[in-house]
Every structure is written in structure tokens, then in C-alpha cells.
Design a protein around this motif. Structure first.
Motif, PDB file in Angstrom:
ATOM      1  N   LEU A 175      -3.425   3.642  -7.485  1.00 20.19           N
ATOM      2  CA  LEU A 175      -3.939   4.429  -6.366  1.00 20.19           C
ATOM      3  C   LEU A 175      -4.311   3.541  -5.185  1.00 20.19           C
ATOM      4  O   LEU A 175      -3.890   3.791  -4.040  1.00 20.19           O
ATOM      5  N   LEU A 176      -5.066   2.492  -5.422  1.00 21.64           N
ATOM      6  CA  LEU A 176      -5.544   1.639  -4.333  1.00 21.64           C
ATOM      7  C   LEU A 176      -4.403   0.882  -3.666  1.00 21.64           C
ATOM      8  O   LEU A 176      -4.392   0.716  -2.440  1.00 21.64           O
ATOM      9  N   ASN A 177      -3.442   0.417  -4.445  1.00 21.46           N
ATOM     10  CA  ASN A 177      -2.309  -0.286  -3.849  1.00 21.46           C
ATOM     11  C   ASN A 177      -1.394   0.672  -3.091  1.00 21.46           C
ATOM     12  O   ASN A 177      -0.792   0.272  -2.088  1.00 21.46           O
ATOM     13  N   THR A 178      -1.285   1.894  -3.542  1.00 17.86           N
ATOM     14  CA  THR A 178      -0.490   2.874  -2.805  1.00 17.86           C
ATOM     15  C   THR A 178      -1.126   3.186  -1.461  1.00 17.86           C
ATOM     16  O   THR A 178      -0.439   3.233  -0.427  1.00 17.86           O
ATOM     17  N   VAL A 179      -2.433   3.386  -1.454  1.00 16.57           N
ATOM     18  CA  VAL A 179      -3.146   3.627  -0.188  1.00 16.57           C
ATOM     19  C   VAL A 179      -2.985   2.432   0.740  1.00 16.57           C
ATOM     20  O   VAL A 179      -2.696   2.585   1.942  1.00 16.57           O
ATOM     21  N   SER A 180      -3.146   1.231   0.205  1.00 19.07           N
ATOM     22  CA  SER A 180      -3.001   0.032   1.023  1.00 19.07           C
ATOM     23  C   SER A 180      -1.577  -0.112   1.553  1.00 19.07           C
ATOM     24  O   SER A 180      -1.372  -0.507   2.715  1.00 19.07           O
ATOM     25  N   GLY A 181      -0.590   0.209   0.715  1.00 20.35           N
ATOM     26  CA  GLY A 181       0.797   0.094   1.155  1.00 20.35           C
ATOM     27  C   GLY A 181       1.128   1.018   2.308  1.00 20.35           C
ATOM     28  O   GLY A 181       1.854   0.635   3.238  1.00 20.35           O
ATOM     29  N   LYS A 183      -1.115   2.310   4.505  1.00 20.92           N
ATOM     30  CA  LYS A 183      -1.914   1.982   5.691  1.00 20.92           C
ATOM     31  C   LYS A 183      -1.480   0.691   6.371  1.00 20.92           C
ATOM     32  O   LYS A 183      -1.786   0.482   7.552  1.00 20.92           O
ATOM     33  N   THR A 184      -0.805  -0.177   5.649  1.00 20.12           N
ATOM     34  CA  THR A 184      -0.427  -1.469   6.220  1.00 20.12           C
ATOM     35  C   THR A 184       1.031  -1.521   6.680  1.00 20.12           C
ATOM     36  O   THR A 184       1.561  -2.610   6.913  1.00 20.12           O
ATOM     37  N   VAL A 185       1.673  -0.384   6.793  1.00 16.01           N
ATOM     38  CA  VAL A 185       3.034  -0.366   7.338  1.00 16.01           C
ATOM     39  C   VAL A 185       2.997  -0.839   8.788  1.00 16.01           C
ATOM     40  O   VAL A 185       2.090  -0.472   9.554  1.00 16.01           O
ATOM     41  N   LYS A 206      11.778   7.989   5.447  1.00 17.90           N
ATOM     42  CA  LYS A 206      12.673   6.891   5.830  1.00 17.90           C
ATOM     43  C   LYS A 206      11.950   5.590   6.181  1.00 17.90           C
ATOM     44  O   LYS A 206      12.565   4.520   6.116  1.00 17.90           O
ATOM     45  N   VAL A 207      10.686   5.670   6.547  1.00 17.62           N
ATOM     46  CA  VAL A 207       9.986   4.473   7.023  1.00 17.62           C
ATOM     47  C   VAL A 207       8.777   4.142   6.143  1.00 17.62           C
ATOM     48  O   VAL A 207       8.684   3.040   5.581  1.00 17.62           O
ATOM     49  N   ILE A 208       7.860   5.074   6.031  1.00 16.22           N
ATOM     50  CA  ILE A 208       6.587   4.791   5.368  1.00 16.22           C
ATOM     51  C   ILE A 208       6.797   4.462   3.891  1.00 16.22           C
ATOM     52  O   ILE A 208       6.332   3.430   3.389  1.00 16.22           O
ATOM     53  N   LEU A 209       7.486   5.353   3.180  1.00 12.03           N
ATOM     54  CA  LEU A 209       7.636   5.169   1.743  1.00 12.03           C
ATOM     55  C   LEU A 209       8.417   3.906   1.385  1.00 12.03           C
ATOM     56  O   LEU A 209       7.966   3.128   0.530  1.00 12.03           O
ATOM     57  N   PRO A 210       9.582   3.625   2.015  1.00  9.13           N
ATOM     58  CA  PRO A 210      10.273   2.368   1.679  1.00  9.13           C
ATOM     59  C   PRO A 210       9.443   1.119   1.982  1.00  9.13           C
ATOM     60  O   PRO A 210       9.478   0.155   1.222  1.00  9.13           O
ATOM     61  N   ALA A 211       8.697   1.141   3.096  1.00  7.16           N
ATOM     62  CA  ALA A 211       7.893  -0.024   3.443  1.00  7.16           C
ATOM     63  C   ALA A 211       6.725  -0.223   2.477  1.00  7.16           C
ATOM     64  O   ALA A 211       6.256  -1.347   2.292  1.00  7.16           O
ATOM     65  N   ALA A 212       6.254   0.856   1.862  1.00 11.72           N
ATOM     66  CA  ALA A 212       5.113   0.764   0.949  1.00 11.72           C
ATOM     67  C   ALA A 212       5.524   0.457  -0.485  1.00 11.72           C
ATOM     68  O   ALA A 212       4.651   0.169  -1.314  1.00 11.72           O
ATOM     69  N   VAL A 213       6.805   0.515  -0.806  1.00  7.71           N
ATOM     70  CA  VAL A 213       7.265   0.330  -2.196  1.00  7.71           C
ATOM     71  C   VAL A 213       6.809  -0.999  -2.801  1.00  7.71           C
ATOM     72  O   VAL A 213       6.324  -1.022  -3.935  1.00  7.71           O
ATOM     73  N   ARG A 282      12.908  -4.431  -8.539  1.00  6.12           N
ATOM     74  CA  ARG A 282      14.085  -4.927  -7.836  1.00  6.12           C
ATOM     75  C   ARG A 282      15.098  -3.823  -7.615  1.00  6.12           C
ATOM     76  O   ARG A 282      15.773  -3.778  -6.587  1.00  6.12           O
ATOM     77  N   ARG A 283      15.200  -2.924  -8.576  1.00  8.34           N
ATOM     78  CA  ARG A 283      16.154  -1.809  -8.445  1.00  8.34           C
ATOM     79  C   ARG A 283      15.773  -0.895  -7.283  1.00  8.34           C
ATOM     80  O   ARG A 283      16.642  -0.420  -6.545  1.00  8.34           O
ATOM     81  N   PHE A 284      14.467  -0.666  -7.096  1.00  5.32           N
ATOM     82  CA  PHE A 284      14.019   0.217  -6.028  1.00  5.32           C
ATOM     83  C   PHE A 284      13.760  -0.517  -4.718  1.00  5.32           C
ATOM     84  O   PHE A 284      13.390   0.111  -3.734  1.00  5.32           O
ATOM     85  N   SER A 285      13.929  -1.845  -4.717  1.00  5.88           N
ATOM     86  CA  SER A 285      13.702  -2.615  -3.493  1.00  5.88           C
ATOM     87  C   SER A 285      14.952  -3.397  -3.112  1.00  5.88           C
ATOM     88  O   SER A 285      14.871  -4.494  -2.566  1.00  5.88           O
ATOM     89  N   THR A 286      16.132  -2.838  -3.371  1.00 10.42           N
ATOM     90  CA  THR A 286      17.374  -3.544  -3.071  1.00 10.42           C
ATOM     91  C   THR A 286      17.596  -3.719  -1.576  1.00 10.42           C
ATOM     92  O   THR A 286      18.386  -4.572  -1.165  1.00 10.42           O
ATOM     93  N   TRP A 287      16.895  -2.941  -0.771  1.00  9.82           N
ATOM     94  CA  TRP A 287      17.058  -3.042   0.676  1.00  9.82           C
ATOM     95  C   TRP A 287      16.371  -4.266   1.267  1.00  9.82           C
ATOM     96  O   TRP A 287      16.656  -4.661   2.387  1.00  9.82           O
ATOM     97  N   ARG A 288      15.457  -4.855   0.464  1.00 13.79           N
ATOM     98  CA  ARG A 288      14.716  -5.999   0.992  1.00 13.79           C
ATOM     99  C   ARG A 288      15.585  -7.236   0.997  1.00 13.79           C
ATOM    100  O   ARG A 288      16.407  -7.447   0.129  1.00 13.79           O
ATOM    101  N   THR A 289      15.391  -8.079   1.984  1.00  9.31           N
ATOM    102  CA  THR A 289      16.103  -9.366   2.046  1.00  9.31           C
ATOM    103  C   THR A 289      15.216 -10.433   1.479  1.00  9.31           C
ATOM    104  O   THR A 289      13.995 -10.412   1.637  1.00  9.31           O
ATOM    105  N   THR A 290      15.833 -11.427   0.822  1.00 11.81           N
ATOM    106  CA  THR A 290      15.067 -12.499   0.214  1.00 11.81           C
ATOM    107  C   THR A 290      15.386 -13.795   0.925  1.00 11.81           C
ATOM    108  O   THR A 290      16.405 -13.929   1.574  1.00 11.81           O
TER     109      THR A 290
END
Length: 290
Positions: A175-181, A183-185, A206-213, A282-290
Motif C-alpha cells: 500500500l505505502l509503496n503504491t501510494v509513493s509510486g 505521487k512521485t511520478v 498510459k502514464v501514471i500506472l506504468p511509471a509507478a510499476v 522484469r516481465r511487467f517493466s519491459t518498457w524500461r531501459t537499463t
């Protein structure tokens, strides 16, 4: 054939590095070289990552045999592994492991289903956050282990208590990490999306949820560890099966190698659970660049 003249700034094939020169000259670059480099890098990482664990296991085996620690209370690793194998063959270990996994996964799964939507709601809608934040601050600072007697008094000593206890303990990091994710987009991302005409629903999708994952999965991984740790306390109160019950029972009857076998099982289970969650992240964050 007339010799081709080089203009100032032109590069001849023999001026290139070896790999590029071979390709420029029409020769195929060996494919084995990148593979060897990749395998060599993985091997070095594996050795580096496992060195500390191997040293710990070696010390666990050697120190009791050398008399540095009392082998009665800390038996050598080999004796504990023999006890673990005997528990496995006898069927006792699978029985306790199955009971613990069922309770842990039930509470953990319910925590994900309930805490993530609630965290998204609190993080996205300010009126909901203003209403629930004081209550969250009160309960987030209350130890789950301290509330175990309350769960036992209200729900008894059955399976419901253990699942509810794991649910409560796992809900807070998620819960706390979801709220933080949420709010910190990055505000610039939100402004850019709104300037392109995205409505609230599409903006969130399209924006909030992927950035908070990534932040959400940090909470999920913490909850995965909690789901095993706090369950041990619950299984030491009124349980007849489970790894926590196994550890308490073997300790009280002074079967020390069996006790360490249960502890080893919990440690391995926690590591495997974390690796599984990392793979899912990693499966749900494939859009991220490393």
C-alpha cells in the motif's frame, strides 16, 4: 583499374580497430567472440555473487568441527543437510512446507488484490488521501507481531487467523509503496500527456500506472518476504503443521539438526520467492531501459 584516391578525413580499413577492419575488408567477424565474452562475464558475476555464501557455508561446516562453536547447539552443515533429507524422505517436510505455502500465498495474494487498488486510489485522489492518511499513519507504525494476540482473540487459532495475519502484514509495504509510486511520478510527464489531450482515465492508464510499476513491485517484493517471516510467528501459536510449528516443535524436543533443517528450508524458500518476483517485475517493466 585506377587507384582510388583518399580524400582528407577518409579512413582506410587498416586504420580501423581489428573487429571493424575485418568487417570493412569483407571478412566475417567471428561470432564466438561475443559469446565467450558474455559467458565469461556471467561466470565472473556468478562467482562474485556466490563467494560470500560459499564462505558462510564453509564456516558453518568447519567451525563446529574445530570446536570454535558448540556442535551441540550449532551442528555442522552436513549434519543439518542429512536431517533435512530425512525429513524430506519421511514426508514430514513436504507436509509442513505445503501448509506454510498455502497460508503465505493466500495472505500475500489477498494483500496484492486489496492493497494495490487502494494505494492507487489514495495516491491519485487527494480527497481520499486526506481522509485516510491519519488512519494509515496510525496503523503503519504498529507492529504486526504485536497485534498477533489481537488476531488470535478475535479470530481464534484456526487458519483464518494465520491468513488474516499475513494479509495485514503484507498490505502495508504494498500500500505505502503504491501510494509513493503514484505521487512521485514526474510532473513533466503528466503535463506533457495532458497537453496531448489525454483524459484522466487514459492519463492514469498510459502514464501514471506504468511509471509507478517499479515502486509498486518494490513493495510487492517486501511483502513477499514478510509473508514468510510473519507466518512463522502465527504458526508458533496453535498450529499443528507448518514450518514455524516444525521449528518450535524440534527446538522444544531438542532435535537441533531438524530445527536447522526447517530454518534452511525457510531461507531457500524466501530466496526462490524473491527471484520469482524479480522475474515477474522484469516481465511487467519491459518498457524500461537499463
Amino acid at each position: 583499374m585506377a587507384e582510388q584516391r583518399l580524400l582528407p578525413g577518409d579512413i582506410h580499413w587498416y586504420d580501423l580497430p581489428e573487429d571493424e577492419a575485418e568487417a570493412e575488408a569483407g571478412e566475417d567477424v567471428p561470432q564466438e567472440r561475443p559469446r565467450r565474452r558474455l559467458l565469461g562475464g556471467r561466470l565472473r558475476r556468478a562467482v562474485t555473487n556466490s563467494t560470500a555464501i560459499l564462505l558462510l557455508l564453509a564456516a558453518w561446516e568447519a567451525l563446529p568441527r574445530l570446536g570454535v562453536v558448540d556442535p551441540v547447539f550449532v551442528p555442522p552443515l552436513s549434519e543439518n543437510l542429512v536431517a533435512w533429507y530425512d525429513l524430506l524422505v519421511s514426508g514430514r517436510l513436504p507436509e509442513h512446507l505445503e501448509a506454510s505455502l498455502a497460508r503465505s500465498l493466500a495472505g500475500f495474494g489477498l494483500a496484492i488484490v486489496l492493497a494495490i487498488p487502494l494505494g492507487l486510489l489514495i495516491g491519485w485522489y487527494k480527497p481520499v488521501a486526506d481522509f485516510l492518511t491519519p488512519l494509515l499513519e496510525l496503523f503503519r507504525n504498529t507492529s504486526a507481531v504485536a497485534l498477533l494476540p489481537v488476531f488470535t482473540l478475535i479470530l481464534g487459532i484456526g487458519e483464518t487467523t494465520k491468513v488474516a495475519f499475513v494479509l495485514y502484514a503484507c498490505s502495508w509495504p504494498i500500500l505505502l509503496n503504491t501510494v509513493s509510486g503514484v505521487k512521485t511520478v514526474e510532473p513533466l510527464l503528466i503535463k506533457s500527456a495532458r497537453s496531448m489531450g489525454l483524459g484522466p482515465v487514459r492519463l492514469f492508464q498510459k502514464v501514471i500506472l506504468p511509471a509507478a510499476v517499479p515502486t509498486i513491485f518494490t513493495g510487492v517484493r517486501l511483502a513477499g518476504a514478510y509473508s514468510i517471516l510473519v507466518l512463522l510467528f502465527a504458526e508458533m501459536v496453535g498450529a499443528k503443521a507448518g514450518l514455524g510449528y516444525l521449528i518450535l516443535d524440534t527446538q522444544s524436543s531438542f532435535r537441533i539438526p531438524d530445527m536447522y533443517a526447517g530454518i534452511i528450508t525457510i531461507s531457500v524458500l524466501g530466496v526462490l520467492f524473491n527471484l520469482l518476483l524479480v522475474a515477474v517485475e522484469r516481465r511487467f517493466s519491459t518498457w524500461r531501459t537499463t
